[in-house]
Design an enzyme around this catalytic site. Structure first.
Site: not given
Ligand code: PBG
Length: 331
Positions: A122, A201, A223, A239, A254, A280, A319
């Site tokens: 991505c 995820k 997504r 999964e 996640k 994040s 982080y």
């Molecule tokens: C890539 C990926 C993402 C994150 C980690 N790897 C973004 C997504 O899936 O849209 C997000 C990590 C975060 O928000 O700290 N696929």
């Protein structure tokens, strides 16, 4: 008078007593610190929505690595921001791709530091999706070509392992991605390189600041056709089961904060290490509230991360890793 015989408070009377009976703790060994690397020179740009987190060019990465080393961080998770994007995400698997270059640099400077490479397309595709997009002949809608995407992801993983990555962390959620990557790694002679699968995820709004940081917001659609519906828990078991059968070495959940039950469910059902990704927005929300003086940042972060451990996480990607280590040292 009827006094209770059982006295729970007996075990809380002093700091030493509380330490003695504490069930969970945070340690530097549990933490993985994400790093964003980019082309160019003399770049250390703060990500606007993630105060304290930066994009680094390779020359400036060295100062960050020195600090990481000094703090005793053992593992970093690498994300690359490429110069060129195209429909196939070519720069994800080039020998001189940014992640590959950064990996070689890190392994030269700090051979012991574990480099975990995020394996996804991505950040590298111009449309911002995690796989190859094609037009469905019947509906005429843009859809993901699962199996073509697998080929490119497998190439990406092998190029990362060649550059010296210690762990491959595929985050794309294509069907069969662990099998494809495992087979490609084995064939290229990287049988010893483990796969840390982003098994569970969710299609989450908590990735917003990351997508700003990685310039990976999808240019159309979302997504939801490959990431999971936040409403589902049993699907997480399915999964994870598939990933285990396909040869994953770690299972990841996640985001983390709104998905503590998922962390616990994976812990109870599988015997692989469980990784929680404190993503994040979980970081940015705390930073913003702390900046306003509404919360005690240190106390809130430690409570949040400890909660993830209590929920069953063995490893945390966060982080906050550098801050946590500093705080642990002060204690
Ligand atoms: C890539 C990926 C993402 C994150 C980690 N790897 C973004 C997504 O899936 O849209 C997000 C990590 C975060 O928000 O700290 N696929």
């Amino acid at each position: 008078m009827n006094f209770p015989v059982v006295r729970n408070r007996r075990l809380r009377t002093s700091r030493g007593m509380r330490n003695l009976v504490r069930e969970n703790s945070l340690s530097v060994h549990d933490l993985i610190y994400p790093l964003f690397v980019t082309h160019g020179t003399d770049i250390k740009d703060e990500i606007a929505s993630m105060p304290g987190v930066y994009h680094y060019s390779l020359d400036r990465l060295e100062e960050e690595l020195a600090e990481i080393h000094e703090l005793g961080i053992q593992a970093v998770l690498l994300f690359g921001i490429p110069e060129h994007k195209d429909a196939e995400g070519t720069s994800a698997f080039e020998e001189d791709g940014i992640v590959q270059q950064a990996t070689r640099r890190i392994k030269e400077l700090y051979p012991e530091l574990l480099v975990i490479a995020d394996t996804c397309l991505c950040q590298f595709t111009d449309h911002g999706h995690c796989g190859i997009v094609v037009q469905d002949p019947v509906s005429r809608q843009a859809v993901i070509d699962n199996d073509r995407s697998l080929e490119l992801l497998a190439r990406t993983a092998v190029s990362q392992a060649k550059a010296g990555a210690d762990i491959i962390a595929p985050s794309n959620m294509m069907d069969g991605f662990v099998t494809a990557i495992r087979a490609a790694l084995d064939e290229a002679g990287f049988e010893q390189v483990p796969v840390m699968s982003y098994s569970v995820k969710y299609s989450s709004s908590f990735y917003g600041p990351f997508r700003d940081a990685a310039h990976s917001t999808p240019q159309f659609g979302d997504r939801r056709t490959y990431q999971m519906d936040p409403a589902n828990l049993r699907e997480a078991i399915r999964e994870a089961e598939t990933d285990v059968a396909e040869g994953a070495d770690f299972l990841m959940v996640k985001p983390a904060l709104a998905y503590m039950d998922v962390i616990r469910t994976l812990k109870d059902n599988f015997d692989l290490p469980v990784v929680a990704y404190n993503v994040s927005a979980e970081y940015s929300m705390v930073k913003a509230a702390a900046d306003k003086g509404w919360i005690d940042e240190q106390a809130v972060v430690m409570e949040m991360l400890l909660g993830m451990k209590r929920a069953g996480a063995d490893i945390l990607i966060t982080y906050f890793a550098k801050d946590v280590i500093r705080w642990l040292k002060e204690q």
